[in-house]
Design a protein around this motif. Sequence first.
Motif, PDB file in Angstrom:
ATOM      1  N   LEU A 141       0.838  -1.211   0.000  1.00 24.89           N
ATOM      2  CA  LEU A 141       0.000   0.000   0.000  1.00 24.89           C
ATOM      3  C   LEU A 141       0.869   1.255   0.000  1.00 24.89           C
ATOM      4  O   LEU A 141       0.556   2.235  -0.684  1.00 24.89           O
ATOM      5  CB  LEU A 141      -0.919  -0.007   1.217  1.00 24.89           C
ATOM      6  CG  LEU A 141      -1.916   1.164   1.309  1.00 24.89           C
ATOM      7  CD1 LEU A 141      -2.854   1.146   0.102  1.00 24.89           C
ATOM      8  CD2 LEU A 141      -2.708   1.095   2.611  1.00 24.89           C
ATOM      9  N   SER A 142       1.968   1.216   0.756  1.00 23.36           N
ATOM     10  CA  SER A 142       2.884   2.357   0.806  1.00 23.36           C
ATOM     11  C   SER A 142       3.473   2.648  -0.570  1.00 23.36           C
ATOM     12  O   SER A 142       3.525   3.804  -1.008  1.00 23.36           O
ATOM     13  CB  SER A 142       4.000   2.076   1.809  1.00 23.36           C
ATOM     14  OG  SER A 142       4.978   3.103   1.786  1.00 23.36           O
ATOM     15  N   VAL A 143       3.891   1.600  -1.280  1.00 20.12           N
ATOM     16  CA  VAL A 143       4.449   1.775  -2.628  1.00 20.12           C
ATOM     17  C   VAL A 143       3.366   2.276  -3.579  1.00 20.12           C
ATOM     18  O   VAL A 143       3.605   3.165  -4.411  1.00 20.12           O
ATOM     19  CB  VAL A 143       5.055   0.447  -3.143  1.00 20.12           C
ATOM     20  CG1 VAL A 143       5.418   0.554  -4.630  1.00 20.12           C
ATOM     21  CG2 VAL A 143       6.281   0.084  -2.323  1.00 20.12           C
ATOM     22  N   HIS A 144       2.156   1.725  -3.444  1.00 15.10           N
ATOM     23  CA  HIS A 144       1.034   2.134  -4.302  1.00 15.10           C
ATOM     24  C   HIS A 144       0.741   3.624  -4.118  1.00 15.10           C
ATOM     25  O   HIS A 144       0.477   4.354  -5.098  1.00 15.10           O
ATOM     26  CB  HIS A 144      -0.207   1.309  -3.954  1.00 15.10           C
ATOM     27  CG  HIS A 144      -1.425   1.665  -4.747  1.00 15.10           C
ATOM     28  ND1 HIS A 144      -1.552   1.399  -6.093  1.00 15.10           N
ATOM     29  CD2 HIS A 144      -2.590   2.294  -4.379  1.00 15.10           C
ATOM     30  CE1 HIS A 144      -2.726   1.828  -6.527  1.00 15.10           C
ATOM     31  NE2 HIS A 144      -3.367   2.373  -5.510  1.00 15.10           N
ATOM     32  N   TYR A 199       1.929  -8.777  -5.714  1.00 11.74           N
ATOM     33  CA  TYR A 199       1.689  -7.351  -5.453  1.00 11.74           C
ATOM     34  C   TYR A 199       0.241  -6.988  -5.796  1.00 11.74           C
ATOM     35  O   TYR A 199      -0.471  -6.370  -5.000  1.00 11.74           O
ATOM     36  CB  TYR A 199       2.670  -6.522  -6.281  1.00 11.74           C
ATOM     37  CG  TYR A 199       2.454  -5.018  -6.201  1.00 11.74           C
ATOM     38  CD1 TYR A 199       3.194  -4.233  -5.331  1.00 11.74           C
ATOM     39  CD2 TYR A 199       1.498  -4.382  -7.007  1.00 11.74           C
ATOM     40  CE1 TYR A 199       3.008  -2.858  -5.257  1.00 11.74           C
ATOM     41  CE2 TYR A 199       1.294  -3.014  -6.938  1.00 11.74           C
ATOM     42  CZ  TYR A 199       2.044  -2.254  -6.062  1.00 11.74           C
ATOM     43  OH  TYR A 199       1.842  -0.894  -5.989  1.00 11.74           O
ATOM     44  N   GLN A 200      -0.202  -7.378  -6.972  1.00 18.88           N
ATOM     45  CA  GLN A 200      -1.544  -7.012  -7.429  1.00 18.88           C
ATOM     46  C   GLN A 200      -2.635  -7.679  -6.586  1.00 18.88           C
ATOM     47  O   GLN A 200      -3.645  -7.050  -6.241  1.00 18.88           O
ATOM     48  CB  GLN A 200      -1.714  -7.406  -8.904  1.00 18.88           C
ATOM     49  CG  GLN A 200      -0.766  -6.698  -9.861  1.00 18.88           C
ATOM     50  CD  GLN A 200      -1.090  -5.234 -10.055  1.00 18.88           C
ATOM     51  OE1 GLN A 200      -2.114  -4.746  -9.589  1.00 18.88           O
ATOM     52  NE2 GLN A 200      -0.222  -4.525 -10.750  1.00 18.88           N
ATOM     53  N   LEU A 201      -2.440  -8.951  -6.259  1.00 21.22           N
ATOM     54  CA  LEU A 201      -3.472  -9.680  -5.502  1.00 21.22           C
ATOM     55  C   LEU A 201      -3.608  -9.139  -4.080  1.00 21.22           C
ATOM     56  O   LEU A 201      -4.726  -8.913  -3.595  1.00 21.22           O
ATOM     57  CB  LEU A 201      -3.144 -11.171  -5.475  1.00 21.22           C
ATOM     58  CG  LEU A 201      -3.271 -11.919  -6.808  1.00 21.22           C
ATOM     59  CD1 LEU A 201      -2.863 -13.385  -6.636  1.00 21.22           C
ATOM     60  CD2 LEU A 201      -4.696 -11.832  -7.365  1.00 21.22           C
ATOM     61  N   VAL A 202      -2.471  -8.944  -3.396  1.00 20.35           N
ATOM     62  CA  VAL A 202      -2.529  -8.489  -2.000  1.00 20.35           C
ATOM     63  C   VAL A 202      -2.992  -7.036  -1.923  1.00 20.35           C
ATOM     64  O   VAL A 202      -3.663  -6.641  -0.961  1.00 20.35           O
ATOM     65  CB  VAL A 202      -1.154  -8.686  -1.318  1.00 20.35           C
ATOM     66  CG1 VAL A 202      -1.146  -8.074   0.079  1.00 20.35           C
ATOM     67  CG2 VAL A 202      -0.804 -10.169  -1.238  1.00 20.35           C
TER      68      VAL A 202
END
Length: 518
Positions: free
Chosen positions: A350-353, A477-480
């Motif tokens: 979430l932080s990277v997103h 990454y996408q799933l979580v």
Amino acid sequence: MDQWMIVVALFSILFVLFYKWSVAKYEIFSERGVAHEKPWPLIGNIPIKAMFGRVPVLKHMIELNLKYTGSPVYGIYALRDPMFFIRDPELIKLIGIKEFDHFVNHHSMHNNMQESILSKSLISLRDGRWREMRNILTPAFTGSKMRIMFDLIKSCSEEGVVHIREQVESTRDAGIDLEMKDYFTRFANDVIATVAFGLSINSFRRKDNEFFRIGQSLSKISAWSVVKAMLHALFPRLMKLLRIQVLDSTYVDYFSSLVNVTMKYRQEHKVIRPDMIHLLMEAKQQKLADLQDQSKDARYYAEFTDEDLLAQCLLFFFAGFEIISSSLCFLTHELCLNSEVQDRLFEEILSVHQELNGQPLNYDKLTKMKYLDMVVLEGLRKWPPAISTDRECCSDIELCDENGQKLFSARKGDVLQIPIFALHHDPANFEDPESFNPERFAEDRRVERSVFLPFGVGPRNCIGNRLALMEIKCIVYQLVLNFSLIPAEKTTHNLLDDIRGHGLKPKDGFWLKFKPRQ
């Protein structure tokens, strides 16, 4: 009566000769002082139940390895063939790295594709030809080349998320249960199609597309395939004479046609696409350029033909289709059962997103995510994609430790197995090995690399490990980011007992529940 006696006598002689042939090699371990169990005629130390898929094979490997604690080497007769299992870390380093020149090749039993195209693939090539092909292919797997292919893989990951989201919306439920082996096989299929064969295929929407259907048929381990592989091991010359192949040539021809048509079209229309075929075509052209000033004989032995290129595409297909899908099944299974790990991983993702601020995920951001890297490495530790690897000794050598003390005398023709799965589950190598603990791979903790071997060891390790890690991290990454992964009603809680036979899959499949994040 006399005729019957002659028949009985001949049958008795044949039976005795067959028996002597079946046990002819069974003194090797005793003569070499290697720990082993007494073998049965013809089948050796392979449990009869294992041949019919009734033994929890991974659990059996762990138990067998632990049984010989204290022995650097133990022996198993696989049918008639003696195999030396190496469990000592120092010996593994000697065989895989320091004395690599004595252990360059995989056992030739891997080559029971006989004259098929796969005999030209990197895993099957031997000695100088292997070194040559490895040098040709290595530039295609650098970090810069992975960066070029990243968008293709990211697109497949995003399609996978869209598929789950659409199913959730159609059910109007709090979440949906999915069988992950089918899901990740479709993801791996799409990645291999786009990266290795230059095709854009959405297997989530086109459920029964030809590439997926033929790929599944080719990678499926049937009972008949196992029988043929055993017959090749016992009677290689006879099987070659009868032209019986382990792989169905019809399916291989399908992929051969795909690659040939793709290459021809790209050459004629000067098409450039950032995928494996393009990189291999570049490697081929570079190799031809490098050979311009060499003699005709040198060119003959060093050529990189279209058939060589096709063989590597097929190898990437086999590696990607099964290995990636299985690794992802195991990893997401662990995440659903270890909510604290998943929660911490979600925080990092979430932080990277949020840092991306609406921009798409890129290769650099993905590779710099430390906790994601730790989680993936721990998944590969507990459930390595290759449960073992092997080396064949090409000349006699005394293997000694740093103090000069002899560890093992290897002889020409010895087949040395490195039991990766068992090593990863040995408490002498990893404390509390059955727990899922990504902290093992924190920067301030040292992992003994000679016993952490998810992609093999030394110069002959998996050339595509960067690509595999990129695929795994991208879809996780996408799933979580989009879903909470929680146990479903059918989720098994004891994989080691449930996985039986030759396919690394529990009897009821890999079930997870996906709940959309708010």
